[in-house]
Structures are given as C-alpha cells and as structure tokens.
Design a protein around this motif. Structure first.
Motif, PDB file in Angstrom:
ATOM      1  N   TYR A 165       5.008  -9.207 -16.813  1.00  0.00           N
ATOM      2  CA  TYR A 165       5.353  -7.969 -16.118  1.00  0.00           C
ATOM      3  C   TYR A 165       4.605  -6.756 -16.657  1.00  0.00           C
ATOM      4  O   TYR A 165       4.215  -5.873 -15.902  1.00  0.00           O
ATOM      5  N   ALA A 166       4.446  -6.696 -17.997  1.00  0.00           N
ATOM      6  CA  ALA A 166       3.831  -5.546 -18.672  1.00  0.00           C
ATOM      7  C   ALA A 166       4.531  -4.255 -18.246  1.00  0.00           C
ATOM      8  O   ALA A 166       5.748  -4.170 -18.318  1.00  0.00           O
ATOM      9  N   PHE A 167       3.787  -3.279 -17.747  1.00  0.00           N
ATOM     10  CA  PHE A 167       4.381  -1.997 -17.357  1.00  0.00           C
ATOM     11  C   PHE A 167       4.810  -2.029 -15.883  1.00  0.00           C
ATOM     12  O   PHE A 167       5.149  -0.998 -15.308  1.00  0.00           O
ATOM     13  N   GLY A 168       4.781  -3.207 -15.273  1.00  0.00           N
ATOM     14  CA  GLY A 168       5.218  -3.299 -13.875  1.00  0.00           C
ATOM     15  C   GLY A 168       4.187  -2.735 -12.919  1.00  0.00           C
ATOM     16  O   GLY A 168       3.019  -2.531 -13.276  1.00  0.00           O
ATOM     17  N   PRO A 169       4.606  -2.468 -11.668  1.00  0.00           N
ATOM     18  CA  PRO A 169       3.636  -2.096 -10.622  1.00  0.00           C
ATOM     19  C   PRO A 169       2.825  -0.835 -10.914  1.00  0.00           C
ATOM     20  O   PRO A 169       1.793  -0.622 -10.288  1.00  0.00           O
ATOM     21  N   PHE A 170       3.264  -0.017 -11.880  1.00  0.00           N
ATOM     22  CA  PHE A 170       2.508   1.202 -12.188  1.00  0.00           C
ATOM     23  C   PHE A 170       1.093   0.855 -12.651  1.00  0.00           C
ATOM     24  O   PHE A 170       0.134   1.548 -12.323  1.00  0.00           O
ATOM     25  N   TYR A 186       0.851  -1.202   0.000  1.00  0.00           N
ATOM     26  CA  TYR A 186       0.000   0.000   0.000  1.00  0.00           C
ATOM     27  C   TYR A 186       0.879   1.242   0.000  1.00  0.00           C
ATOM     28  O   TYR A 186       2.084   1.186   0.264  1.00  0.00           O
ATOM     29  N   THR A 187       0.260   2.380  -0.284  1.00  0.00           N
ATOM     30  CA  THR A 187       0.895   3.684  -0.079  1.00  0.00           C
ATOM     31  C   THR A 187      -0.161   4.654   0.420  1.00  0.00           C
ATOM     32  O   THR A 187      -1.351   4.498   0.107  1.00  0.00           O
ATOM     33  N   ALA A 246       3.119   5.153  -7.383  1.00  0.00           N
ATOM     34  CA  ALA A 246       3.207   3.810  -7.982  1.00  0.00           C
ATOM     35  C   ALA A 246       4.419   3.047  -7.452  1.00  0.00           C
ATOM     36  O   ALA A 246       4.316   1.864  -7.108  1.00  0.00           O
ATOM     37  N   TYR A 247       5.572   3.708  -7.386  1.00  0.00           N
ATOM     38  CA  TYR A 247       6.788   3.001  -6.971  1.00  0.00           C
ATOM     39  C   TYR A 247       6.937   2.973  -5.456  1.00  0.00           C
ATOM     40  O   TYR A 247       7.828   2.290  -4.931  1.00  0.00           O
ATOM     41  N   ALA A 248       6.055   3.679  -4.754  1.00  0.00           N
ATOM     42  CA  ALA A 248       5.972   3.485  -3.307  1.00  0.00           C
ATOM     43  C   ALA A 248       5.482   2.071  -2.995  1.00  0.00           C
ATOM     44  O   ALA A 248       5.831   1.513  -1.947  1.00  0.00           O
ATOM     45  N   LEU A 249       4.703   1.488  -3.911  1.00  0.00           N
ATOM     46  CA  LEU A 249       4.097   0.173  -3.639  1.00  0.00           C
ATOM     47  C   LEU A 249       5.160  -0.924  -3.524  1.00  0.00           C
ATOM     48  O   LEU A 249       5.193  -1.632  -2.506  1.00  0.00           O
ATOM     49  N   PRO A 250       6.044  -1.107  -4.514  1.00  0.00           N
ATOM     50  CA  PRO A 250       7.088  -2.131  -4.329  1.00  0.00           C
ATOM     51  C   PRO A 250       8.069  -1.771  -3.215  1.00  0.00           C
ATOM     52  O   PRO A 250       8.573  -2.671  -2.532  1.00  0.00           O
ATOM     53  N   THR A 251       8.327  -0.485  -3.014  1.00  0.00           N
ATOM     54  CA  THR A 251       9.268  -0.097  -1.958  1.00  0.00           C
ATOM     55  C   THR A 251       8.687  -0.423  -0.582  1.00  0.00           C
ATOM     56  O   THR A 251       9.395  -0.933   0.294  1.00  0.00           O
ATOM     57  N   ARG A 252       7.406  -0.143  -0.391  1.00  0.00           N
ATOM     58  CA  ARG A 252       6.756  -0.487   0.879  1.00  0.00           C
ATOM     59  C   ARG A 252       6.825  -1.994   1.121  1.00  0.00           C
ATOM     60  O   ARG A 252       7.083  -2.452   2.235  1.00  0.00           O
ATOM     61  N   ARG A 253       6.624  -2.765   0.069  1.00  0.00           N
ATOM     62  CA  ARG A 253       6.688  -4.225   0.243  1.00  0.00           C
ATOM     63  C   ARG A 253       8.116  -4.671   0.565  1.00  0.00           C
ATOM     64  O   ARG A 253       8.320  -5.583   1.372  1.00  0.00           O
ATOM     65  N   HIS A 254       9.101  -4.032  -0.053  1.00  0.00           N
ATOM     66  CA  HIS A 254      10.500  -4.349   0.270  1.00  0.00           C
ATOM     67  C   HIS A 254      10.765  -4.071   1.750  1.00  0.00           C
ATOM     68  O   HIS A 254      11.419  -4.866   2.444  1.00  0.00           O
ATOM     69  N   VAL A 301      -3.936   4.038  -1.249  1.00  0.00           N
ATOM     70  CA  VAL A 301      -3.943   3.164  -2.425  1.00  0.00           C
ATOM     71  C   VAL A 301      -3.327   1.842  -1.990  1.00  0.00           C
ATOM     72  O   VAL A 301      -2.257   1.837  -1.368  1.00  0.00           O
ATOM     73  N   ALA A 302      -3.998   0.746  -2.271  1.00  0.00           N
ATOM     74  CA  ALA A 302      -3.492  -0.560  -1.849  1.00  0.00           C
ATOM     75  C   ALA A 302      -3.560  -1.553  -3.002  1.00  0.00           C
ATOM     76  O   ALA A 302      -4.388  -1.427  -3.906  1.00  0.00           O
ATOM     77  N   VAL A 303      -2.665  -2.517  -2.960  1.00  0.00           N
ATOM     78  CA  VAL A 303      -2.732  -3.675  -3.851  1.00  0.00           C
ATOM     79  C   VAL A 303      -3.407  -4.789  -3.062  1.00  0.00           C
ATOM     80  O   VAL A 303      -2.962  -5.135  -1.961  1.00  0.00           O
ATOM     81  N   ILE A 304      -4.502  -5.311  -3.615  1.00  0.00           N
ATOM     82  CA  ILE A 304      -5.284  -6.338  -2.932  1.00  0.00           C
ATOM     83  C   ILE A 304      -5.063  -7.685  -3.618  1.00  0.00           C
ATOM     84  O   ILE A 304      -5.318  -7.826  -4.826  1.00  0.00           O
TER      85      ILE A 304
END
Lengths: 140, 406
Positions: B265-270, A71-72, B163-171, A88-91
């Motif tokens: 992958y397509a356009f990735g996490p965006f 999420y962010t 958009a790139y906060a999403l993979p960074t948060r998961r990292h 915004v979250a990925v579910i």
C-alpha cells in the motif's frame, strides 16, 4: 515536438532506485521494474522484490499502451501559464499485471474521459534531459 | 494492569487557515496541553509522556521542558505522514501507560499551516521561469517518500483533493455512487457543527444545493467535499485505570486500538498508483477494523456514535464500508438513508462537525469529540452513548480507536 504543459511544472525527484527509470524516460523508453528471480513487476521501483525479497531487479520496457483505471479533472493551475482544467489519470499498463502509473491524459476533452479508455504513451520533452510520459487515446 | 483511560481534553481556539498569526503553532500546542491537563484535574508535574503524529513540528522534549514536566519518560511520534496517525498517537500513549513506561501521557497535535507552508503546495514553486532558469530536470530525492512523490508531482498531482478524487471516482464507477450522496455527508456534518461553538463553520449553514453549486476543485470533489484548512491545537490526557479513579472528569476507556497498512500500500493512492485492485476504491482500513472490533469484543452494531476522519467526503463513505456499517459499494445508499445524522440516524457521525465543519486538526479533534460524546458533553449528544468509534485518515496508512464509557 508537442508540448502540453508549461516549463514550470514540478520537476521529478528521484532516489537511486527511481533515477534509472527517469533516465530511460529521457530516451522515450517507458519501463517497469521486474524481478530477475520471480518475474514480479512493480512501480515505483524499489530496492528489493516484495514477493521473493530478491535484490536482483532490472527495468524492462513496456509497450506504452494501457487503459484508464481512474482519473480526476483538476481545475486549479499548478504552474504559471498552465491551462485548466487538466486531467490526471491512473494508467493500468499493458504487459505489466497490477502495475499502474500516474500520468496525464492529453489530446482528449475532459468530458470524453472514461474509465477503461484505451490509451498510449505520448512523450513530452520538457528539456534535453527530461521527458515526461503523458498518455493519449490509443490510435488517436 | 487495566485499560488506559482518557481523562482530559483541551484545545486552543480554532480558526481558518492563516488566521492565527499572533500566537505560534508551538504556543498553541502548549495552550491545548495546559487546558487538557487542567481539565483532568492533574498538574503538569504529573505528566511524564508526550506523543504526536503527522510530522508534528513541536517535539516532546521541548514541550516537556517549557511546560515544566518533572521528568519526560516517554516521547514518541507515529511514523506516517498525513492524518492517519492520530488514533495511533493516542494508542501509543495508552500502550505506554499500560506497559508502565509512563503514567500520564499527553497526545497532542498543533497545526498552523499559515505559519509554515500550506499542504498541497508541493515544495518551492517554480514561479515565472525565465530564460535564466535552468531547464527542468530530475532532482535528487532526499528520502523514499519524496522519490515516490516524484512519480506524481510532474503530472500536477500535488494536493490531497486531487489525489483522493482518484479512488472516489473509481468507487463511483464501480458502484454508482453519486455526488449528491457525497454532498449529504457534508450537509449532515455542517448541521452538527451549527450547535458547536468551537466549529469554524458553525454559523455557515450548508444545503445540498449549495454543495452541488460549489466550485469543482478536482472532479468529483467540489469545494464542500473538501475539509477545512485550519489553525489550532488540541490534546488528550491518557493515564492508568488506577490513576483515573479520582480525577475531575468521568474517564473514558480505550477499549481497543489498531494501526494498519495493507501489503503493497505504501502511502496509498496519493503516491502509489499500483495500490492493489481490491484496496483501491476503499479506505484500506477493512483489515484494521476487523482487528479493532475483535480486540474490543464489539461489532459495528454496538457503535453508538462515530467520529470518522473526514478529509474528503468520499473517504468517509469508503470507511463506512470498511468498518462494516454497510456492504462494500452500499455506502451511497447508507448515507442517503440519513444514517449519519444526529439524532435520528442509526450511526450519528461527527457530532462536532468533523474536519469538514469544526476544524482540521489532523483528526485529533475527533478523539476529543469521542471523549466528550461518551461523557455526555457533546453539543450533539447521543443519549446514553456507551461505545464510540474514532478513526484517523483513510486512503493512507491509518489507525482507529474504540472508546467506551468507563
């Protein structure tokens, strides 16, 4: 009906593959695309199955439950009169292995969001023709 | 046929987004190309190819006519959005000269967001909807890219910072990566920029405290985790080994190049929330890196200096893991060790200041710095540097180069 976001939010754009997904959403049906031949599921919808190259694909309804994958918390408004921050979250969707969708979390404070949180769909009717699937804590 | 050589670099002035209003983006492209060709000791009539990337608005056929090329024999643009294609544009130029399609090819990028639209605005705004506005509904998407963005934009996911906060948060979730570790990237690159007269932020020192106190844009991205938005252009001249021998500047060899997009992958996490789990909290450049090293016959230990695409600090961290400078998940401690700092670190990185502090020219300026760092011309010069890694945007379809001193 509950409203969480203003009318001025960006509207969905859809091509021929995505339009039926949005039409199902307008009926409050949350769907994923499933291959009729090999069963592979995906979002966003595509014209062909990436696993077996079948063109025989259909939308199948899922439960609307899932969990937060990442999420962010966004601190900039997107539309007029929008409350910030918003989430915004990925579910990760239950019943559809590997299939996730972008959405928003509602009915939860930003500081309470965690990865792995169990959530369920919460429909927001933006107009008679457009419903957007947001998510809220499960059982909340 | 030998390896393609980089023989000239050039750039326009770099400025903050919207600050270049008296010269068009197109004219800036011309400036950068003229300077790069002059620096190489070539004349414009020697140039016979043009390459760019990232939906560049300045098409080669027009530049060729305006600049006075004798004949345009190769004109090409990498087909991917965003900054992932910069190294691939240089690679296409290199392939063209190695294959004999052309002899002198210029890779260029010009970017004036102030003269067009600003990235992350997500199309025409629906400001101030009134009773007369039609009710929101589903719009027609003109192509698959827009249809995929249709699954992000209604949720307010419009800009790259979110958009790139999403993979960074998961990292951070998976490996315990911290905001301070991300901040150290920004602080290190800013220090490098302090010696670079071209750097837009060269006169603006940055401390870790400044980073930690900067506004949160899209958690975990604070303001100083995000790259600049800039106006400017740069260009790199690519030619054959034979032609490079008697030119004005020491040539730099393209030891290897690679381009890559993993399955699904397509356009990735965006725009693709269903990026495979094993790729989600990475730059998605690990397989590309393996091919890149194998073709060059070198490994991470052989890299003397790196120019790593830095749209966001977290994407730098994930690339360091992808390119094998540390184990998966160890990017944070690797940065904490001071590895990226000139001149004490084990991997001095973004010696020009990068997109975080020099300018955001979609990373083609990282190739320019890669050339300078192997000529001994960097303002933060790694002594005796012989091998340089240059990467393009990660967390999207990407490309990279290994450059060597000829």
């Amino acid at each position: 009906m509950a409203r969480w976001f203003p009318d001025g939010m960006p509207q969905p754009m859809a091509d021929a593959e995505a339009l039926p997904w949005w039409e199902a959403a307008s009926e409050h049906e949350l769907t994923v695309q499933r291959c009729s031949d090999c069963g592979h599921m995906r979002l966003p919808p595509a014209p062909v199955c990436g696993e077996c190259q079948s063109f025989d694909l259909h939308l199948t309804e899922v439960s609307g439950r899932g969990e937060v994958y990442t999420y962010t918390i966004v601190n900039r408004p997107i539309a007029m009169d929008q409350q910030v921050p918003f989430i915004v979250a990925v579910i990760a969707l239950d019943g559809a292995p590997g299939v996730r969708m972008i959405s928003n979390l509602v009915e939860i404070a930003p500081e309470d969001v965690t990865i792995g949180l169990a959530v369920e769909v919460a429909w927001e009717d933006m107009s008679d023709d457009l419903a957007i699937p947001r998510f809220k804590p499960a059982g909340g | 046929m030998g390896k393609a050589q980089l023989v000239g670099v050039g750039e326009s002035a770099y400025a903050k987004w919207g600050k270049i209003g008296d010269v068009t983006e197109h004219a800036l492209a011309c400036q950068a190309i003229v300077r790069a060709v002059e620096e190489a000791g070539l004349s414009m009539s020697d140039v016979d190819g043009m390459t760019s990337f990232a939906e560049d608005r300045n098409e080669g056929i027009f530049l060729a006519a305006e600049l006075g090329l004798a004949e345009l024999r190769f004109s090409n643009m990498v087909w991917m959005p965003g900054g992932g294609g910069g190294c691939a544009a240089v690679a296409n130029a290199a392939m063209a000269v190695e294959a004999g399609q052309a002899e002198v090819v210029v890779a260029y990028r010009s970017l004036c967001q102030g003269q067009y639209f600003r990235f992350g605005q997500g199309g025409p705004p629906r400001e101030n909807p009134t009773l007369e506005s039609p009710p929101p509904t589903v719009q027609q998407a003109a192509n698959p890219m827009l249809a995929s963005l249709g699954f992000t934009m209604p949720y307010g996911l419009l800009n790259a910072a979110a958009a790139y906060a999403l993979p960074t948060r998961r990292h951070m979730h998976l490996y315990g990566t911290t905001s301070e570790q991300l901040g150290q990237i920004a602080v290190t690159f800013r220090e490098h920029a302090s010696r670079n007269p071209r750097a837009v932020m060269g006169q603006r020192p940055l401390s870790l405290e400044d980073h930690q106190n900067s506004p949160m844009i899209a958690d975990p991205h604070r303001l100083f985790d995000c790259c600049l938005e800039s106006d400017g252009a740069c260009a790199v001249v690519v030619t054959t080994e034979e032609r490079a021998r008697d030119l004005a500047k020491p040539a730099v060899t393209v030891m290897s190049s690679a381009q890559g997009t993993p399955k699904g992958y397509a356009f990735g996490p965006f725009s693709n929330a269903s990026v495979p789990d094993e790729l989600y909290a990475t730059g998605a450049t690990e397989s590309l890196a393996k091919r890149l090293y194998a073709k060059a016959g070198v490994g991470p230990k052989d890299i003397d200096v790196a120019q790593i695409y830095d749209h966001f600090t977290g994407c730098v961290l994930m690339q360091l893991e992808d390119y094998g400078f540390c184990e998966r998940g160890e990017g944070g401690p690797f940065i904490e060790s001071g590895a990226l700092a000139w001149d004490s670190g084990s991997l001095p990185t973004n010696t020009h200041g990068g997109s975080l502090s020099e300018a955001y020219i979609h990373g083609l300026n990282h190739v320019v710095e890669g050339v300078r760092s192997l000529r001994g011309e960097s303002t933060s010069q790694v002594e005796g540097a012989e091998v340089c890694l240059v990467t393009s945007a990660a967390c999207v379809p990407s490309s990279a180069l290994i450059l060597g001193r000829s």
